[in-house]
Design a protein around this motif. Structure first.
Motif, PDB file in Angstrom:
ATOM      1  N   GLY A  64       0.808  -1.210   0.000  1.00  9.54           N
ATOM      2  CA  GLY A  64       0.000   0.000   0.000  1.00  9.54           C
ATOM      3  C   GLY A  64       0.840   1.257   0.000  1.00  9.54           C
ATOM      4  O   GLY A  64       0.501   2.247  -0.665  1.00  9.54           O
ATOM      5  N   ARG A  65       1.963   1.234   0.733  1.00 11.18           N
ATOM      6  CA  ARG A  65       2.866   2.388   0.743  1.00 11.18           C
ATOM      7  C   ARG A  65       3.409   2.662  -0.662  1.00 11.18           C
ATOM      8  O   ARG A  65       3.485   3.821  -1.099  1.00 11.18           O
ATOM      9  CB  ARG A  65       4.004   2.153   1.728  1.00 11.18           C
ATOM     10  N   GLU A  66       3.800   1.602  -1.371  1.00 15.51           N
ATOM     11  CA  GLU A  66       4.319   1.776  -2.734  1.00 15.51           C
ATOM     12  C   GLU A  66       3.254   2.355  -3.661  1.00 15.51           C
ATOM     13  O   GLU A  66       3.535   3.236  -4.479  1.00 15.51           O
ATOM     14  CB  GLU A  66       4.818   0.435  -3.271  1.00 15.51           C
ATOM     15  N   ILE A  67       1.998   1.858  -3.524  1.00 15.55           N
ATOM     16  CA  ILE A  67       0.916   2.379  -4.360  1.00 15.55           C
ATOM     17  C   ILE A  67       0.681   3.857  -4.083  1.00 15.55           C
ATOM     18  O   ILE A  67       0.554   4.674  -5.005  1.00 15.55           O
ATOM     19  CB  ILE A  67      -0.374   1.567  -4.105  1.00 15.55           C
ATOM     20  N   LEU A  68       0.639   4.218  -2.795  1.00 15.44           N
ATOM     21  CA  LEU A  68       0.414   5.617  -2.429  1.00 15.44           C
ATOM     22  C   LEU A  68       1.575   6.503  -2.861  1.00 15.44           C
ATOM     23  O   LEU A  68       1.372   7.635  -3.332  1.00 15.44           O
ATOM     24  CB  LEU A  68       0.200   5.721  -0.921  1.00 15.44           C
ATOM     25  N   ASP A  69       2.787   5.989  -2.725  1.00  9.90           N
ATOM     26  CA  ASP A  69       3.962   6.773  -3.103  1.00  9.90           C
ATOM     27  C   ASP A  69       3.918   7.123  -4.588  1.00  9.90           C
ATOM     28  O   ASP A  69       4.175   8.270  -4.983  1.00  9.90           O
ATOM     29  CB  ASP A  69       5.226   5.981  -2.767  1.00  9.90           C
ATOM     30  N   ARG A  70       3.568   6.139  -5.416  1.00  5.38           N
ATOM     31  CA  ARG A  70       3.485   6.404  -6.857  1.00  5.38           C
ATOM     32  C   ARG A  70       2.338   7.344  -7.189  1.00  5.38           C
ATOM     33  O   ARG A  70       2.455   8.197  -8.076  1.00  5.38           O
ATOM     34  CB  ARG A  70       3.311   5.085  -7.600  1.00  5.38           C
ATOM     35  N   ALA A  71       1.215   7.198  -6.465  1.00  3.81           N
ATOM     36  CA  ALA A  71       0.078   8.085  -6.707  1.00  3.81           C
ATOM     37  C   ALA A  71       0.432   9.528  -6.374  1.00  3.81           C
ATOM     38  O   ALA A  71       0.049  10.455  -7.097  1.00  3.81           O
ATOM     39  CB  ALA A  71      -1.113   7.623  -5.881  1.00  3.81           C
ATOM     40  N   PHE A  72       1.168   9.735  -5.291  1.00  4.05           N
ATOM     41  CA  PHE A  72       1.591  11.083  -4.927  1.00  4.05           C
ATOM     42  C   PHE A  72       2.570  11.636  -5.961  1.00  4.05           C
ATOM     43  O   PHE A  72       2.522  12.817  -6.298  1.00  4.05           O
ATOM     44  CB  PHE A  72       2.221  11.071  -3.531  1.00  4.05           C
ATOM     45  N   GLN A  73       3.471  10.790  -6.450  1.00  6.04           N
ATOM     46  CA  GLN A  73       4.437  11.241  -7.455  1.00  6.04           C
ATOM     47  C   GLN A  73       3.741  11.722  -8.724  1.00  6.04           C
ATOM     48  O   GLN A  73       4.157  12.705  -9.338  1.00  6.04           O
ATOM     49  CB  GLN A  73       5.419  10.114  -7.780  1.00  6.04           C
ATOM     50  N   ARG A  74       2.668  11.015  -9.124  1.00  8.50           N
ATOM     51  CA  ARG A  74       1.944  11.426 -10.333  1.00  8.50           C
ATOM     52  C   ARG A  74       1.309  12.796 -10.172  1.00  8.50           C
ATOM     53  O   ARG A  74       1.009  13.466 -11.158  1.00  8.50           O
ATOM     54  CB  ARG A  74       0.860  10.394 -10.663  1.00  8.50           C
ATOM     55  N   ARG A  75       1.090  13.215  -8.928  1.00  5.52           N
ATOM     56  CA  ARG A  75       0.506  14.536  -8.663  1.00  5.52           C
ATOM     57  C   ARG A  75       1.566  15.534  -8.195  1.00  5.52           C
ATOM     58  O   ARG A  75       1.244  16.549  -7.589  1.00  5.52           O
ATOM     59  CB  ARG A  75      -0.601  14.402  -7.618  1.00  5.52           C
ATOM     60  N   ASP A  76       2.824  15.171  -8.466  1.00  2.00           N
ATOM     61  CA  ASP A  76       3.954  16.044  -8.102  1.00  2.00           C
ATOM     62  C   ASP A  76       3.983  16.364  -6.616  1.00  2.00           C
ATOM     63  O   ASP A  76       4.272  17.487  -6.199  1.00  2.00           O
ATOM     64  CB  ASP A  76       3.901  17.347  -8.914  1.00  2.00           C
ATOM     65  N   LYS A  77       3.653  15.357  -5.795  1.00  5.82           N
ATOM     66  CA  LYS A  77       3.685  15.527  -4.346  1.00  5.82           C
ATOM     67  C   LYS A  77       4.567  14.444  -3.731  1.00  5.82           C
ATOM     68  O   LYS A  77       4.820  13.407  -4.339  1.00  5.82           O
ATOM     69  CB  LYS A  77       2.279  15.464  -3.749  1.00  5.82           C
ATOM     70  N   THR A  78       5.051  14.698  -2.509  1.00  8.87           N
ATOM     71  CA  THR A  78       5.874  13.729  -1.791  1.00  8.87           C
ATOM     72  C   THR A  78       5.020  13.035  -0.740  1.00  8.87           C
ATOM     73  O   THR A  78       4.371  13.696   0.079  1.00  8.87           O
ATOM     74  CB  THR A  78       7.060  14.425  -1.111  1.00  8.87           C
ATOM     75  N   PHE A  79       5.016  11.715  -0.788  1.00  9.44           N
ATOM     76  CA  PHE A  79       4.186  10.958   0.157  1.00  9.44           C
ATOM     77  C   PHE A  79       4.834  10.899   1.531  1.00  9.44           C
ATOM     78  O   PHE A  79       6.046  10.722   1.662  1.00  9.44           O
ATOM     79  CB  PHE A  79       3.963   9.530  -0.348  1.00  9.44           C
ATOM     80  N   SER A  80       4.019  11.047   2.561  1.00  8.91           N
ATOM     81  CA  SER A  80       4.445  10.843   3.948  1.00  8.91           C
ATOM     82  C   SER A  80       3.228  10.399   4.744  1.00  8.91           C
ATOM     83  O   SER A  80       2.078  10.657   4.351  1.00  8.91           O
ATOM     84  CB  SER A  80       5.029  12.133   4.545  1.00  8.91           C
ATOM     85  N   GLU A  81       3.479   9.706   5.853  1.00  8.20           N
ATOM     86  CA  GLU A  81       2.362   9.250   6.677  1.00  8.20           C
ATOM     87  C   GLU A  81       1.574  10.428   7.237  1.00  8.20           C
ATOM     88  O   GLU A  81       0.366  10.334   7.447  1.00  8.20           O
ATOM     89  CB  GLU A  81       2.879   8.365   7.813  1.00  8.20           C
ATOM     90  N   GLU A  82       2.266  11.566   7.470  1.00  7.98           N
ATOM     91  CA  GLU A  82       1.571  12.742   7.989  1.00  7.98           C
ATOM     92  C   GLU A  82       0.537  13.259   6.999  1.00  7.98           C
ATOM     93  O   GLU A  82      -0.495  13.817   7.384  1.00  7.98           O
ATOM     94  CB  GLU A  82       2.568  13.858   8.319  1.00  7.98           C
ATOM     95  N   SER A  83       0.807  13.049   5.703  1.00  7.62           N
ATOM     96  CA  SER A  83      -0.126  13.550   4.690  1.00  7.62           C
ATOM     97  C   SER A  83      -1.460  12.812   4.737  1.00  7.62           C
ATOM     98  O   SER A  83      -2.467  13.314   4.247  1.00  7.62           O
ATOM     99  CB  SER A  83       0.486  13.415   3.295  1.00  7.62           C
ATOM    100  N   LEU A  84      -1.466  11.601   5.331  1.00 11.72           N
ATOM    101  CA  LEU A  84      -2.712  10.845   5.451  1.00 11.72           C
ATOM    102  C   LEU A  84      -3.452  11.145   6.745  1.00 11.72           C
ATOM    103  O   LEU A  84      -4.635  10.835   6.862  1.00 11.72           O
ATOM    104  CB  LEU A  84      -2.427   9.344   5.394  1.00 11.72           C
ATOM    105  N   SER A  85      -2.750  11.717   7.720  1.00 10.46           N
ATOM    106  CA  SER A  85      -3.340  11.879   9.052  1.00 10.46           C
ATOM    107  C   SER A  85      -4.619  12.708   9.017  1.00 10.46           C
ATOM    108  O   SER A  85      -5.606  12.392   9.680  1.00 10.46           O
ATOM    109  CB  SER A  85      -2.325  12.521  10.004  1.00 10.46           C
ATOM    110  N   ALA A  86      -4.621  13.766   8.228  1.00  9.88           N
ATOM    111  CA  ALA A  86      -5.791  14.642   8.190  1.00  9.88           C
ATOM    112  C   ALA A  86      -6.996  13.972   7.550  1.00  9.88           C
ATOM    113  O   ALA A  86      -8.133  14.397   7.751  1.00  9.88           O
ATOM    114  CB  ALA A  86      -5.445  15.927   7.431  1.00  9.88           C
ATOM    115  N   ALA A  87      -6.736  12.937   6.769  1.00  2.00           N
ATOM    116  CA  ALA A  87      -7.828  12.280   6.037  1.00  2.00           C
ATOM    117  C   ALA A  87      -8.317  11.014   6.720  1.00  2.00           C
ATOM    118  O   ALA A  87      -9.176  10.318   6.177  1.00  2.00           O
ATOM    119  CB  ALA A  87      -7.368  11.961   4.615  1.00  2.00           C
TER     120      ALA A  87
END
Length: 738
Positions: free
Chosen positions: A490-513
């Motif tokens: 799941g981390r790999e899937i999320l990391d690639r999804a964030f990259q496609r949106r020019d964003k850097t994935f981190s666990e903190e980025s999910l905390s608000a959601a």
């Protein structure tokens, strides 16, 4: 049936300070409460609680327990309330009776899951006061003594419950006589043919060995007297179920059993036990491999004795148990015996059962396991394994004693030492020699566990482990390992999804959601994504909120096939702004509409209107044009019999369109200051526009609101609804109809 004065006199004989008036009051109160109730046998119902009280009096329990036994069915089977019991007899007795009432409602059934869950509740109920269990066991014993009056189907269920749960539980609490009688009654009804066969063979055996018990008993007394050992010697015959189970387990005949007859030698002090053992072994031949010292290594239920088997008079094998008077009392009455010898912690110095015995600590250990999160079936499996197994005693290299069920192996030993030791175990040495982990352990083995931090318990260990603790720990470790694998994916899937949106994935980025995703932690989100439980549309919306959406940023759509030929709508329209050209049929047919008509349909629809993204259809009226409806419109029911008039329409919104679309939502929120502000804040932050709010139902705790909104499209509307549902003050948020 025991009489009132007989019961009171029996209690006063061992507890002179007992509250005689309270016992008499409980007797009369229970008798009046049960009134004319009858048992299945036709006897007065009150005879049952009275006999339960008599059983507990034989166990020499305190007056509060006896009164509880007299009253234990009053709340359950009569109009008596807990408040009345508290008022008449005090909170202590009221609590005990209430605990028994809750257990009564939870009588075990045959369905495995329900039986497991109810057994958990049973242990929780008795963990606060062991006297609840003692009354429950006495209650079950009297019911088993009168089981012949029940219907066969009910009789079988009760006998199975007794054999599976109550008899071994009595044994675990150290109450051996109670266990044996419960097992015998259950055996009689569960396997009547085997029971009758064993009883008949015992009669024949007694005829052949007439006078043997008296002869052996006399020989033992004579030899011990000569050695100046003060003692009491008593002989007994094994119970039918004990004989049958041993014949089944060892696959031997009754004549081959070496311990049909057993003798107890009861002495004053512990040194006398070993003195008596020396006399016995120097007088008769000891049978090799039949010696156990439970004085040095007590069982987990506090049982202590020396066991040995000799070839006695008439060349008869005889099993001997040598113990002190205190050990004998604990062996017979278990936790109840602690009232006589250990504690005076009851009110006014009255003796009540100790809650610090090994047996009670075992019970507390089971209750502690309820917090581990295992499912009910696993918990019942663990408990039954511990209830039924005999024990072997092994040692760690540092001399720590580990008690395990018979048949346990090195894997069970590792988990008994510590869960982390079991999870990292890679090998074992038994008495200094490397041995397979599946090797069965024997009494006295010294076991050294070899560990590696790189190890994780294989799934196959579940079938090798014997103890419930080991099995549940292996299952838990396996689940954690699988979860970790899904989390990594799941981390790999999320990391690639964030990259496609020019964003850097981190666990903190999910905390608000987390609230919108209905997950507790970021690890839960990643594991759910890895398992495919959270689709990209589910986690991407809260992770990438579209703050400040540009006007006209609604999704377009191409033409869709229709139910009558082929058509498309390039602009959402109807004939409300003037007559429209008729529809031409044919594969290349196309209809042009003015876009101004779109807003009229959306706003004036009696079914709540449509927004881009909703499914829409057109109804063709020859000579007049097409009328557009949302797919959920009630008006469409009028055209169910005219499928040739239906035309499937799709959205085609220009990118530079600045038009919002009306929608209606229903929100149920807590009726407290600030709740409306939070609802409005969510809508505003999501770039929604509130046109109107109406309170449709206002009560003390909740308020229902009907809110008219303007949104860009269906995805925008769903984002607003998800944001509202994530708020603590909102209990429900959904699209409104009409």
């Amino acid at each position: 049936m025991t009489r009132q004065y007989e019961l009171v006199e029996r209690v006063l004989s061992y507890q002179p300070t007992a509250d005689e008036a309270m016992l008499n009051r409980a007797y009369v109160y229970a008798m009046k409460a049960h009134g004319n109730q009858k048992r299945a046998s036709g006897a007065p119902y009150f005879s049952h609680p009275l006999e339960v009280a008599a059983i507990l009096a034989e166990m020499r329990l305190d007056d509060a327990t006896i009164a509880t036994a007299l009253l234990h069915d009053t709340i359950e089977d009569t109009d008596v309330t807990r408040t009345e019991i508290d008022t008449m007899f005090g909170a202590e007795i009221g609590t005990l009776v209430d605990g028994l009432t809750k257990i009564k409602k939870l009588d075990l059934v045959t369905k495995k899951a329900e039986q497991a869950e109810n057994f958990r509740k049973l242990l929780l109920a008795i963990s606060s006061d062991i006297r609840v269990l003692l009354v429950k066991l006495a209650d079950r014993l009297h019911n088993m003594r009168t089981l012949e009056h029940m219907k066969p189907a009910k009789r079988k269920i009760i006998a199975e419950e007794t054999m599976d749960i109550y008899a071994p539980l009595a044994g675990r609490m150290g109450m051996q006589w109670l266990r044996e009688e419960l097992e015998d009654h259950a055996f009689r009804w569960l396997n009547p043919e085997a029971y009758a066969a064993v009883v008949e063979r015992l009669k024949i055996l007694r005829a052949h060995t007439q006078g043997l018990i008296d002869e052996i008993e006399g020989a033992l007394i004579t030899k011990l007297k000569e050695a100046k050992v003060r003692c009491i010697v008593a002989g007994r015959e094994k119970k039918p179920y004990a004989i049958w189970s041993k014949m089944e387990r060892k696959q031997i005949s009754l004549e081959q059993l070496s311990d049909i007859y057993g003798f107890r030698i009861v002495v004053p002090e512990v040194p006398d036990c070993y003195h008596a053992l020396a006399v016995v072994h120097t007088t008769w031949h000891a049978v090799p491999g039949r010696f156990k010292d439970y004085i040095s290594n007590p069982k987990q239920n506090d049982y202590q004795s020396i066991h040995t088997t000799i070839v006695g008079p008439r060349h008869q094998r005889v099993e001997l148990q040598i113990r002190t008077e205190l050990m004998h009392s604990i062996a017979e009455y278990g936790v109840a015996a602690h009232a006589l010898y250990k504690d005076t912690n009851g009110a006014n110095g009255k003796a009540v059962p100790s809650q610090d015995s090994n047996a009670y600590r075992w019970l507390r250990h089971l209750v502690g396991m309820l917090l581990d999160g295992d499912n009910p079936e696993e918990f019942l499996e663990h408990t039954k394994l511990e209830l039924f197994q005999d024990q072997v005693f092994c040692f760690t290299p540092k001399g720590r004693l580990i008690a395990l069920p018979r048949g346990a192996n090195c894997i069970d030993f590792a988990y008994a030492v510590h869960t982390d030791v079991g999870n990292t175990c890679v090998g074992a040495k038994i008495n200094g020699r490397p041995m397979p982990l599946a090797s069965a352990l024997r009494n006295g083995d010294e076991v050294e566990i070899i560990c590696s931090t790189a190890q994780a318990p294989p799934v196959a260990w579940q079938s090798l482990a014997v103890t419930g603790k080991a099995r549940s720990a292996i299952r838990r470790a396996t689940r954690d390992a699988v979860r970790a694998q899904y989390g990594k994916l799941g981390r790999e899937i999320l990391d690639r999804a964030f990259q496609r949106r020019d964003k850097t994935f981190s666990e903190e980025s999910l905390s608000a959601a987390l609230g919108r995703l209905s997950q507790k932690t970021a690890e839960d989100v990643m594991a759910a994504v890895g398992r495919g439980e959270l689709a990209s549309a589910t986690w991407s919306v809260p992770s990438f909120p579209r703050r400040g959406r540009r006007r006209g940023q609604s999704a377009g759509a191409k033409s869709a096939p229709t139910k009558a030929g082929s058509a498309s709508a390039r602009s959402w329209a109807s004939n409300s702004a003037g007559p429209a050209p008729p529809v031409r049929s044919g594969p290349k047919a196309q209809v042009e509409f003015r876009s101004a008509a779109c807003e009229a349909i959306c706003r004036n629809s009696p079914d709540g209107g449509a927004v881009p993204g909703d499914r829409i259809v057109g109804i063709l009226t020859p000579g007049q044009g097409i009328t557009i409806y949302p797919i959920h419109a009630d008006a469409l029911k009028a055209f169910d019999e005219e499928p040739e008039r239906w035309i499937d329409i799709t959205w085609d919104i220009d990118d530079d369109n600045s038009q919002r679309f009306p929608a209606k939502i229903a929100v149920t929120a807590m009726n407290e200051p600030g709740s409306l502000a939070q609802v409005a804040s969510v809508i505003g932050e999501a770039d929604g526009n509130i046109e109107n709010i109406k309170m449709t139902n206002r009560v003390a705790d909740y308020t229902e609101m009907l809110i008219d909104l303007e949104v860009w499209d269906l995805q925008h509307l769903n984002e607003i609804l998800a944001g509202l549902r994530a708020k603590d003050v909102v209990s429900a948020a959904a699209r409104a109809e009409g």
